[in-house]
Design an enzyme around this catalytic site. Structure first.
Site, short mmCIF file in Angstrom:
data_model
loop_
_atom_site.label_atom_id
_atom_site.label_comp_id
_atom_site.label_asym_id
_atom_site.label_seq_id
_atom_site.Cartn_x
_atom_site.Cartn_y
_atom_site.Cartn_z
N HIS A 1 -0.99 6.09 -1.83
CA HIS A 1 0.47 6.29 -1.97
C HIS A 1 1.54 7.24 -0.91
CE1 HIS A 1 0.54 9.71 -4.89
NE2 HIS A 1 1.12 10.09 -4.49
N ASP B 1 11.56 11.55 -2.27
CA ASP B 1 11.83 11.32 -4.09
C ASP B 1 12.10 12.27 -5.03
OD1 ASP B 1 9.83 12.74 -3.37
OD2 ASP B 1 8.19 11.31 -3.85
N ASP C 1 -4.13 8.02 -3.92
CA ASP C 1 -4.22 5.65 -4.22
C ASP C 1 -3.37 5.27 -2.91
OD1 ASP C 1 -1.70 6.66 -4.53
OD2 ASP C 1 -1.94 5.85 -6.58
N GLU D 1 3.96 3.88 -5.38
CA GLU D 1 2.71 3.35 -5.89
C GLU D 1 1.62 2.37 -5.39
OE1 GLU D 1 1.04 5.70 -6.76
OE2 GLU D 1 2.29 6.58 -8.88
C1 GLP Z 1 3.07 13.58 -4.50
C2 GLP Z 1 4.54 12.34 -3.32
C3 GLP Z 1 3.97 12.72 -2.61
C4 GLP Z 1 3.04 13.33 -1.96
C5 GLP Z 1 2.20 13.33 -2.46
C6 GLP Z 1 0.41 13.78 -2.21
O1 GLP Z 1 3.48 11.97 -5.20
N1 GLP Z 1 5.63 12.10 -4.41
O2 GLP Z 1 5.47 12.94 -1.38
O3 GLP Z 1 2.89 13.04 -0.83
O4 GLP Z 1 2.33 13.59 -3.83
O5 GLP Z 1 1.05 15.47 -2.60
P1 GLP Z 1 0.12 16.09 -2.04
O6 GLP Z 1 0.15 16.78 -0.70
O7 GLP Z 1 0.33 17.54 -3.25
O8 GLP Z 1 -1.39 16.26 -1.61
#
Ligand code: GLP
Length: 263
Positions: free
Chosen positions: A138, A67, A136, A143
């Protein structure tokens, strides 16, 4: 879905890195979808170490960022393109042109998303989707309420996601996290031949339980992984806290025949 519970976040990352490295050694021209966020940092550090010390090569691999925010210049330090450059790409032998990211600056975002799907197909499809998990539920920037049939597209980020990502952004100035992003879709992720999700920490426990043991629901995008024939979830003790069938997952791991072991 295979659920592997390990004692610590470090152990989870090491286990995941070994799976990625093993896959890359077996199929050096694999196409990988890769996440940003804090979760994969130690995974990338271990892959860089294996590149440096053990000859792990990315020379024939192709990588696709999951993304990217909309509207950021490609070299914006808070952007995901730059984050993956810094964490992995510039430390390994990945050729220029083998690293792809959704073009969040495109004038025609829909065309950029279609082109991204085309690039993944041209690379032979995804061999592996490595995933983190939002609190959440995702995955990538899909989302809650994202369609299980979704492909790369524009998404509006929730306040929860923007708040979670603010610290990484704040490190580079006072700009707020963008409201929009381009993300591969859930169907794009499910099209990967293997999905590997890593989550650790108590803050992820609820999302992990809903992903693994909850009903399939667009409200919990990661629950779509229940549909995947080869999905592996690696969590630490804290993130496993809400799993009702924890004893079963441990028993499966303990009974795994030697030829199936990846650690
Ligand atoms: C973001 C990214 C995701 C990631 C998520 C969790 O929203 N778009 O790809 O998995 O956050 O992030 P973290 O690993 O910092 O908890």
């Amino acid at each position: 879905m295979e659920v592997i519970v390990v004692p610590t976040a470090d152990a989870a990352c090491l286990r995941a890195a070994r799976i990625v490295a093993r896959l890359l050694r077996a199929k050096p021209d694999a196409a990988l979808a890769l996440p940003t966020g804090s979760t994969p940092r130690a995974i990338y550090a271990e892959l860089v170490r294996q590149h440096r010390d053990e000859g792990l090569s990315f020379a024939r691999a192709t990588v696709f960022n999951l993304d990217e925010y909309v509207g950021l210049p490609p070299d914006h330090p808070g952007g995901f393109r730059q984050a993956l450059q810094d964490a992995l790409y510039r430390h390994v032998d990945l050729p220029d042109g083998h690293a792809h990211a959704p073009d969040g600056q495109a004038v025609d975002l829909a065309a950029a998303c279609a082109a991204y799907e085309g690039a993944i197909a041209s690379a032979g499809g995804l061999e592996l989707a490595l995933l983190g998990l939002g609190t959440d539920g995702h995955i990538a920037f899909n989302e809650p309420t994202s369609s299980f049939g979704s492909r790369t597209r524009l998404k509006t980020l929730t306040d929860e996601t923007r708040a979670a990502n603010q610290p990484a952004f704040a490190a580079f100035g006072t700009e707020p996290v963008p409201h929009h992003a381009l993300t591969v879709g859930i169907a794009t992720i499910l099209s990967a031949r293997r999905c590997l999700l890593v989550a650790f920490g108590a803050a992820k426990a609820s999302a992990v339980a809903r992903m693994v043991e909850g009903p399939l629901a667009a409200l919990v995008p990661a629950s779509a992984l229940q549909l995947h024939p080869h999905a592996t979830v690696i969590v630490d003790e804290a993130a496993a806290e809400g799993l009702a069938l924890r004893g079963y997952y441990d028993a499966v791991a303990a009974a795994k025949p030697a030829w199936q072991r990846e650690d």
